[in-house]
Design a protein around this motif. Structure first.
Motif, PDB file in Angstrom:
ATOM      1  N   HIS A 111       0.655  -1.043   0.151  1.00 22.88           N
ATOM      2  CA  HIS A 111      -0.323   0.079  -0.080  1.00 22.88           C
ATOM      3  C   HIS A 111       1.334   1.284  -0.153  1.00 22.88           C
ATOM      4  O   HIS A 111       1.883   1.401   0.232  1.00 22.88           O
ATOM      5  N   TRP A 112       0.383   2.773  -0.972  1.00 23.77           N
ATOM      6  CA  TRP A 112       1.285   3.581  -0.295  1.00 23.77           C
ATOM      7  C   TRP A 112       0.011   4.457  -0.222  1.00 23.77           C
ATOM      8  O   TRP A 112      -0.857   4.839  -1.318  1.00 23.77           O
ATOM      9  N   ASP A 113      -0.448   5.193   0.794  1.00 26.03           N
ATOM     10  CA  ASP A 113      -1.508   5.970   1.261  1.00 26.03           C
ATOM     11  C   ASP A 113      -0.695   7.084   2.044  1.00 26.03           C
ATOM     12  O   ASP A 113      -1.362   7.001   3.236  1.00 26.03           O
ATOM     13  N   PRO A 149      -3.830   2.972  -7.370  1.00 27.25           N
ATOM     14  CA  PRO A 149      -2.826   2.823  -6.553  1.00 27.25           C
ATOM     15  C   PRO A 149      -3.075   1.288  -6.695  1.00 27.25           C
ATOM     16  O   PRO A 149      -1.237   0.566  -5.620  1.00 27.25           O
TER      17      PRO A 149
END
Lengths: 295, 307
Positions: free
Chosen positions: B67-69, B243
């Motif tokens: 995850h990229w958040d 994403p």
């Protein structure tokens, strides 16, 4: 010769304007509000050449931080001040007064051919979180949902996340589009798409909802009537659930030029500009709110 | 008395000439060095800006998290994996299209086309390189997207295939132009010898001309690949930027370049989010560096073989 005289006049006006400007107001904050406040400031300065107003963006958080640090007179914000920010202001001896300059309705849009007309806020939240992935789960056709949203630098992205997704994460499958217009184009081309944009973006140049686009009616919860954001009254009265107030914060009870400028913003001409920029004018409880700050 | 005078003058003149020669040499040396200094400067800037984020977040999170958040209310996450996969995927896709088409076009222009056709086709292909990437991205949204959606029966065409096709178009000029130069500079003797041995023109092209031109062809592919990895605007516009880790070429993707472009504007300078974008840039830099290194090694090897 003619050109030269224009240049000279402009220079003179510029110089005189600067020399005699006694009041300088700095406004900073929300990117949602920047175009609106800039327009308001331009018109205001035409009437009041002695006042200079500089409007800059940077985001609601940045504006509020600047107000707390006492670097600006007015902070624009597309969300209310957080408790943490209020504490910080207090510690710094800053007393923020809150004004609502306009109201913004966020419309939820789908493709014109999709047989879904109404959704609840909860359902929309589940869809954008990625928990509901097929239209049939919310009474539509058997079709996988494809999500369109904004990118994280957008205030609308954050507002929608806070108020519709209850601060949960967006689905990782949501397409992060570059702007409102791209979301609209995407939805028109995508039979199973759903997205959110400011109400102003769903109209064509004649003021009708664009071909191939459908604006959903949204109900606050399962027991309430779904309402459309296309009727101004619904957004103004707060009946439409995904609307937000656009705030300005001032340090202390506004006075002098700042008070004069805000009076103009909230007056008939200012509110007409608010409508021209596809927002809704202030009404109802928000007007009451403004009275507390002396308007 | 005139003689020694003229001798001193000529000696002086010579000394001056030597000095001038030295100065010119230094001048060019500094210029050559400049590129190296800039390169080292960029490398260290990326590293210095990104390092605090690496230390705080850890290599494990960066390279293993899916995850990229960074702006999440729930849990901020900084996984590069998905965008790394996305970038590699779209680059691979672009090369799958651009390499055969590019080399084919180059071979056609160099070996088959008559001079008149060549004079028209080559400049036209080179003009392709001049199209602004934002225009290509725009075409991706309004032309390629709906077309792909219809073709594959998906709901929309903002996916890796779209990005690959656009990037292929953008890297074609580089591949065609440099490959063609390489093919055309293969000595006529090679081809004549092959033809004299009874090989057909096709056999000559495949077994003699192309292998002889291999170093240039490989260089062109590597340069094209570098262009594809680093391209930002086109993929940002045409691939949807979701994403999630893409499962197939029909999924929406978000590349490393797009992530940096989207998020750098909103981050607070010096924050972890800001620094983690520098980590992405650093990884991207290493990737393009490796591509260039490999192409250099390949080139050197082929040049030795050819000699």
């Amino acid at each position: 010769m003619f050109k030269k005289s224009i240049v000279l006049t402009l220079t003179a006006v510029f110089l005189v304007g600067n020399v005699f400007a006694q009041d300088f107001i700095q406004v900073k904050g929300s990117d949602t509000l920047i175009n609106l406040v800039q327009r308001l400031a331009e018109v205001y300065m035409e009437y009041h050449p002695n006042t200079a107003i500089a409007v800059t963006g940077g985001g609601s958080g940045v504006g509020i931080a600047s107000l707390i640090a006492n670097r600006v007179q007015i902070a624009d914000a597309s969300r209310p001040m957080k408790a943490k920010e209020k504490t910080a202001a207090k510690e710094n001896g800053v007393v923020p007064y809150e004004i609502v300059v306009g109201i913004d309705g966020i419309s939820v849009i789908v493709n014109g051919d999709l047989a879904v007309n109404d959704l609840t806020v909860e359902e929309i939240g589940q869809i954008f979180r990625g928990n509901v992935t097929n239209w049939k789960e919310v009474g539509g056709p058997d079709l996988m949902i494809s999500l369109y949203g904004r990118q994280a630098n957008s205030g609308t992205y954050v507002f929608f996340q806070e108020h519709v997704l209850a601060k949960k994460d967006y689905s990782q499958r949501m397409k992060r589009m570059n702007g409102n217009a791209q979301i609209v184009e995407g939805i028109i081309a995508d039979k199973s798409g759903i997205g959110y944009v400011g109400v102003g973006y769903v109209y064509d140049d004649k003021g009708n909802v664009r071909d191939g686009l459908k604006v959903l009616n949204v109900a606050p919860d399962a027991n309430s009537e779904p309402v459309t954001p296309l009727v101004a009254e619904n957004v103004k009265s707060g009946k439409y659930p995904i609307s937000r107030a656009l705030f300005q914060y001032i340090n202390g009870m506004p006075k002098g030029a700042v008070k004069d400028f805000i009076t103009f913003e909230l007056g008939p001409e200012g509110q007409k500009i608010v409508e021209e920029m596809s927002f809704y004018p202030v009404a109802g409880e928000y007007s009451e709110n403004n009275k507390k700050a002396g308007f | 008395m005139a003689k020694p005078d003229s001798i001193t003058i000529s000696i002086r003149k010579q000394a001056w000439l030597q000095l001038k020669e030295k100065l010119i040499e230094q001048f060019f040396f500094v210029h050559g060095l400049l590129a190296v200094i800039v390169l080292i400067g960029i490398f260290s800037l990326l590293f210095i800006e990104g390092f605090p984020a690496l230390r705080e977040i850890g290599l494990k999170e960066f390279f293993l998290s899916k995850h990229w958040d960074p702006t999440s209310f729930e849990r901020e996450s900084y996984g590069l994996l998905s965008m790394l996969v996305s970038t590699l995927m779209v680059t691979l896709g672009a090369m799958l299209i651009a390499v055969p088409v590019g080399i084919g076009t180059a071979a056609y222009i160099a070996e088959v086309a008559n001079p008149k056709v060549r004079e028209v086709v080559k400049p036209v292909i080179e003009i392709l390189a001049g199209i602004p990437s934002v225009v290509v991205g725009f075409l991706g949204i309004i032309v390629m997207g709906p077309l792909l959606a219809k073709l594959f029966g998906t709901s929309n065409g903002l996916n890796a295939v779209n990005g690959s096709i656009l990037l292929a178009v953008m890297s074609l000029p580089t591949i065609v132009s440099i490959s063609e130069d390489a093919i055309i500079s293969v000595p006529q003797d090679f081809k004549n010898a092959s033809l004299a041995l009874g090989a057909t023109r096709w056999q000559t092209l495949i077994h003699v001309t192309l292998p002889a031109a291999m170093s240039g062809v490989v260089a062109s592919v590597m340069l094209g690949m570098g262009r594809a990895i680093g391209e930002t605007m086109t993929v940002l516009m045409a691939t949807g930027n979701a994403p999630a880790i893409p499962g197939s070429f029909l999924d929406s993707i978000r590349t490393m370049t797009a992530t940096i472009a989207i998020e750098l504007g909103e981050t607070v300078q010096g924050s972890i989010h800001y620094r983690s974008l520098f980590v992405i840039a650093f990884v991207l830099f290493i990737m393009t560096f490796l591509v260039n290194l490999v192409s250099d090694l390949v080139l050197e090897k082929y040049q030795k073989v050819n000699r």
